[in-house]
Design a protein around this motif. Structure first.
Motif, PDB file in Angstrom:
ATOM      1  N   GLU A 119       0.831  -1.198   0.000  1.00 42.76           N
ATOM      2  CA  GLU A 119       0.000   0.000   0.000  1.00 42.76           C
ATOM      3  C   GLU A 119       0.867   1.249   0.000  1.00 42.76           C
ATOM      4  OE1 GLU A 119      -0.764  -2.631   1.711  1.00 42.76           O
ATOM      5  OE2 GLU A 119      -2.921  -2.880   1.973  1.00 42.76           O
ATOM      6  N   LEU A 123       0.653   3.875  -3.045  1.00 40.29           N
ATOM      7  CA  LEU A 123       0.196   5.241  -2.776  1.00 40.29           C
ATOM      8  C   LEU A 123       1.263   6.252  -3.167  1.00 40.29           C
ATOM      9  CD1 LEU A 123      -1.680   4.915   0.603  1.00 40.29           C
ATOM     10  CD2 LEU A 123      -2.618   5.640  -1.570  1.00 40.29           C
ATOM     11  N   VAL A 156      -3.027   9.934   3.548  1.00 36.76           N
ATOM     12  CA  VAL A 156      -2.985   8.558   4.045  1.00 36.76           C
ATOM     13  C   VAL A 156      -1.564   8.204   4.472  1.00 36.76           C
ATOM     14  CG1 VAL A 156      -3.413   6.174   3.451  1.00 36.76           C
ATOM     15  CG2 VAL A 156      -4.899   7.933   2.565  1.00 36.76           C
ATOM     16  N   ARG A 162      -0.567   3.677  12.124  1.00 39.98           N
ATOM     17  CA  ARG A 162      -1.910   3.896  12.637  1.00 39.98           C
ATOM     18  C   ARG A 162      -1.986   3.798  14.141  1.00 39.98           C
ATOM     19  NH1 ARG A 162      -6.200   0.715  10.988  1.00 39.98           N
ATOM     20  NH2 ARG A 162      -4.828  -1.074  10.899  1.00 39.98           N
TER      21      ARG A 162
ATOM     22  N   VAL B 186      -8.242   3.092  -1.888  1.00 39.77           N
ATOM     23  CA  VAL B 186      -7.092   2.429  -1.262  1.00 39.77           C
ATOM     24  C   VAL B 186      -6.788   3.081   0.073  1.00 39.77           C
ATOM     25  CG1 VAL B 186      -4.626   1.985  -1.459  1.00 39.77           C
ATOM     26  CG2 VAL B 186      -6.079   1.708  -3.445  1.00 39.77           C
ATOM     27  N   GLY B 187      -6.807   4.418   0.085  1.00 44.87           N
ATOM     28  CA  GLY B 187      -6.471   5.138   1.303  1.00 44.87           C
ATOM     29  C   GLY B 187      -7.467   4.870   2.412  1.00 44.87           C
ATOM     30  N   SER B 188      -8.766   4.871   2.071  1.00 49.76           N
ATOM     31  CA  SER B 188      -9.740   4.715   3.152  1.00 49.76           C
ATOM     32  C   SER B 188      -9.730   3.292   3.691  1.00 49.76           C
ATOM     33  CB  SER B 188     -11.134   5.112   2.676  1.00 49.76           C
ATOM     34  OG  SER B 188     -11.465   4.404   1.521  1.00 49.76           O
ATOM     35  N   MET B 190      -7.154   1.414   3.782  1.00 51.60           N
ATOM     36  CA  MET B 190      -5.909   1.338   4.535  1.00 51.60           C
ATOM     37  C   MET B 190      -6.068   1.923   5.942  1.00 51.60           C
ATOM     38  SD  MET B 190      -2.651   1.018   4.685  1.00 51.60           S
ATOM     39  CE  MET B 190      -2.032   1.466   6.289  1.00 51.60           C
ATOM     40  N   LEU B 191      -6.740   3.085   6.028  1.00 46.77           N
ATOM     41  CA  LEU B 191      -6.835   3.743   7.324  1.00 46.77           C
ATOM     42  C   LEU B 191      -7.970   3.194   8.174  1.00 46.77           C
ATOM     43  CD1 LEU B 191      -6.160   7.504   6.646  1.00 46.77           C
ATOM     44  CD2 LEU B 191      -4.642   5.788   7.542  1.00 46.77           C
ATOM     45  N   ARG B 193      -9.486   0.099   8.215  1.00 52.35           N
ATOM     46  CA  ARG B 193      -9.643  -1.289   8.634  1.00 52.35           C
ATOM     47  C   ARG B 193      -9.161  -1.459  10.074  1.00 52.35           C
ATOM     48  NH1 ARG B 193      -4.999  -4.428   5.202  1.00 52.35           N
ATOM     49  NH2 ARG B 193      -3.258  -3.180   5.936  1.00 52.35           N
ATOM     50  N   THR B 194      -9.857  -2.342  10.786  1.00 54.94           N
ATOM     51  CA  THR B 194      -9.525  -2.526  12.191  1.00 54.94           C
ATOM     52  C   THR B 194      -8.359  -3.499  12.302  1.00 54.94           C
ATOM     53  OG1 THR B 194     -11.127  -4.286  12.242  1.00 54.94           O
ATOM     54  CG2 THR B 194     -11.878  -2.141  12.947  1.00 54.94           C
TER      55      THR B 194
END
Lengths: 521, 227
Positions: A119, A123, A156, A162, B186-188, B190-191, B193-194
């Motif tokens: 990813e 990106l 992102v 995260r 892709v970004g959403s 990626m951010l 998901r739990t």
């Protein structure tokens, strides 16, 4: 829109020329391939995605060099939405270089931090294609779409770690303020579109060259001013000029360090590419001051002079009081945007094609030098920060000079180059930008810029002093330097000296060559 | 325009349906229910567009909003955890200040709407030269358009112009927009998901995740996976 034009549009050909967007196509395809490979690869094979990304970037670079050296075809396609000139090629090169160096820096890092490599690299490639579109777009629509692709990918990437609160904060802050500024830009584009409707019944336009033609026959001149002002704010946010810089330190500090390196060098350069194209070519210089075009030109130029002065000063003064290296570099990046604006002002202030092309190439050259030294500096900061970006304060650099001399000396070199010491790239970049401004007659602006450079000596030298002359209180174990980062350091160190000693070849390549009449229109 | 016959019946049916499903949308507790009610609202409004003679807008509404945007909404709702909102019962309409503010703003909005409609009607009733000219032009355009085989169906000029400029003049931005959507998806993912989803995908070892997890909730979540 009258009847004849309506029918004309209905029968218009799409004007496709895929060769003209070849570098962009290669990078997008590489991004998709990286995603597919990542989806089907086994966990142990994830490192391949970085290599694939590099291959794509190098191929795109080869394509753009080919366009640079011997392009005989048409110089615009898709109805002027994509243009080909030295301004585009120069900034495309910067975007690809920044991206390739970021891949090299992050290849090992991304595995070490247990982040999803596929990813990240896809990106990064999409963000790069966005930057390239911003440089190649001859139409406000393309520029806006490129900017959004770049921004969303960067939001992102800033929040990639995260589980780290700072990274989350950085991403969210960047997202909210970035979308706010995108809205400003879009509103400005809409106003300019509305304002460029003419008295003869033509509908508005978003084509930059066409906007320049229509300024004096605009149906609603006041809207042009409002639209230009809003676009100025929108671009000002993206390249982090004061007073639209407030997001920068927090976002740069919180984002993972390789991402910060990318953000400080890439999007800023891409922002300058579109900013230059929209304002220098869309609202160009004209000798008659009383006309609408003359008034608009005087207005944005005056605003930019003020912005340049505030940006340099706030950036440098802000950097002095920082205790975190990433924050210090964030403020320094604001200051460097201010120096580049000096060249921008020079490019906008003249109608002479030779001076203009010199000033434009000086800005592109400045962004290239900044990208090289900044990425080098951030590569070292990434190594010293270790996993989790835990060691980024000045204290963490205490006395590492004689324990890890290699890293300390390279970092010092980049600091001296950022400061603008002779023989380094930073010096040459500043000289070129200041010379362009002197040619355009902005003496006081150059004086202010030079004074600001003197201020900046404090915080750049402070890092060197901390590294070499402070006692280390905590234990220090030298970080392991992966091979890919060694490659980055070699490229950037050589780049700093090459651009500092032999700048002419690069500068000539960035200059508009005579056959390219389009760029000087 | 005076409504009569079946037109009137359909108009009232669809407008009342739009209003009620709109209300139900904001009052539903489950986000998925809200999204479904919003879809019904949009369908009703699309039907109203058909009644008003704007077939293209109706078609675009169904394709873009219902087909594209709402499906994406549902994806997002199912992707992110909305359990917390569902559990918080009795949070709606319980603060008097909130209700007053809502009522005031709603009143202002209604006044503005009535005023705007009045102005619009006034403008429509004052025929001016320019609009007459444009009307003449439009009939000329309409006559220039191709008539379909049955002879009774014409696409409006605006529709044709939109199609041409979107797929001919602006074909490149159209394609680039799809890239933008891809990046956003892709970004959403990626951010949003739990950790659970991350561990379920084969790429991360739950043991590795345990090291980076900081809050107790996340830890509990992870343990439920490894069991």
């Amino acid at each position: 829109m009258n009847l004849s034009l309506a029918l004309q549009i209905q029968n218009v050909s799409p004007d496709v020329n895929l060769l003209l967007i070849l570098p962009e196509l290669i990078v997008c395809t590489a991004g998709v391939i990286v995603m597919m490979v990542d989806a089907f690869a086994r966990p142990r094979q994830r490192w391949m995605t970085g290599g694939l990304a590099l291959v794509g970037l190098v191929a795109a670079m080869a394509a753009s060099f080919w366009m640079w050296s011997g392009w005989a075809g048409p110089r615009e396609a898709f109805h002027g939405m994509i243009v080909l000139d030295e301004l585009r090629l120069g900034f495309t090169f910067i975007a690809l270089l920044v991206s390739a160096l970021t891949v090299l820096v992050s290849m090992v890092w991304v595995e070490g931090e247990n982040l999803p490599a596929g990813e990240f690299h896809s990106l990064l490639l999409f963000a790069t294609s966005g930057m390239m579109l911003m440089a190649s777009g001859g139409d406000l629509v393309i520029i806006f779409l490129g900017l959004e692709i770049l921004s969303i990918a960067t939001y992102v990437m800033a929040g990639f770690r995260r589980t780290d609160l700072r990274s989350n904060e950085s991403s969210l802050k960047y997202f909210i303020l970035g979308s706010f500024s995108s809205a400003f830009l879009l509103y400005g584009i809409a106003l300019v579109y509305g304002a460029t409707a003419t008295r003869t019944g033509l509908a508005g336009t978003t084509n930059i060259a066409e906007i320049a033609n229509r300024l004096d026959v605009s149906l609603y001149p006041p809207l042009l001013f409002a639209g230009a002002a809003m676009m100025l704010v929108g671009f000002g946010f993206k390249i982090a000029t004061a007073p639209f810089h407030v997001w920068t330190p927090d976002v740069y500090e919180g984002a993972p360090t390789p991402v910060t390196a990318f953000m400080a060098a890439g999007p800023k350069a891409a922002g300058f590419a579109s900013f230059l194209r929209v304002f220098v070519f869309g609202f160009p210089f004209v000798a008659t001051v009383a006309s609408v075009q003359g008034q608009i030109h005087a207005a944005w130029l005056g605003a930019l002079v003020v912005l340049a002065i505030i940006t340099m000063t706030i950036g440098n003064v802000g950097a002095i009081v920082q205790n975190n290296v990433k924050r210090m570099l964030a403020y320094s990046s604001i200051a460097h945007a201010g120096y580049a604006l000096v060249g921008f002002v020079a490019a906008g202030a003249t109608g002479d094609p030779v001076f203009k092309s010199e000033a434009l190439s000086s800005v592109a050259f400045y962004m290239l030098t900044y990208a090289v030294m900044n990425l080098g500096a951030f590569a070292v900061v990434t190594l010293i920060a270790r996993s989790g970006d835990r060691r980024t304060d000045f204290e963490d650099y205490n006395g590492i000079g004689f324990q890890s001399p290699g890293l300390a000396f390279t970092l010092s070199l980049f600091m001296l180059s950022l400061l603008g010491l002779p023989l380094t790239a930073g010096f040459m970049g500043k000289i070129m930008v200041f010379r362009a401004a002197l040619n355009a007659g902005y003496y006081s602006l150059v004086v202010i810029a030079v004074l600001n450079t003197a201020i900046s000596a404090y915080y750049y030298l402070r890092l060197i002093i901390v590294m070499f002359f402070r006692e280390r209180t905590t234990s220090w174990s030298a970080p392991r330097v992966p091979a890919s980062v060694i490659v980055v350091l070699i490229i950037t160190v050589l780049g700093v000296f090459y651009l500092g000693l032999f700048p002419n070849r690069v500068l000539d390549a960035f200059k508009t060559r005579p056959p390219a009449v389009m760029a000087t229109r | 325009m005076v409504l009569s016959g079946w037109e009137a019946v359909f108009f009232w049916v669809f407008s009342i349906a739009a209003l009620f499903t709109g209300l139900l949308m904001i009052m539903a507790r489950n986000a998925v229910h809200s999204a479904l009610f919003l879809i019904s609202t949009l369908v009703s409004v699309a039907a109203l567009f058909v009644l008003a003679g704007a077939e293209f807008v109706a078609g675009a509404q169904v394709l873009v909003y219902i087909g594209g945007v709402m499906v994406l909404f549902l994806f997002v709702i199912m992707l992110v955890n909305v359990g917390a909102e569902e559990r918080g019962r009795g949070q709606l309409f319980n603060s008097s200040a909130q209700v007053t503010a809502t009522a005031l703003l709603g009143l202002l909005l209604a006044i503005g709407l009535v005023y705007a409609i009045n102005q619009g009607v006034k403008g429509l009733n004052e025929p001016n030269r320019r609009s007459d000219e444009m009307a003449g032009q439009r009939t000329a355009e309409q006559q220039a358009l191709p008539v379909s085989a049955t002879g009774d169906m014409k696409i409006t000029a605006d529709t044709q112009r939109l199609g041409s400029s979107l797929y001919r003049y602006a074909s490149l931005p159209f394609e680039i927009a799809s890239l933008l959507l891809l990046v956003a998806i892709v970004g959403s993912v990626m951010l949003a998901r739990t950790l659970k989803q991350e561990a379920a995908a084969d790429d991360v070892d739950p043991e590795v995740l345990k090291e980076v997890v900081t809050t107790p909730e996340e830890r509990a979540e992870l343990e439920s996976v490894s069991r």
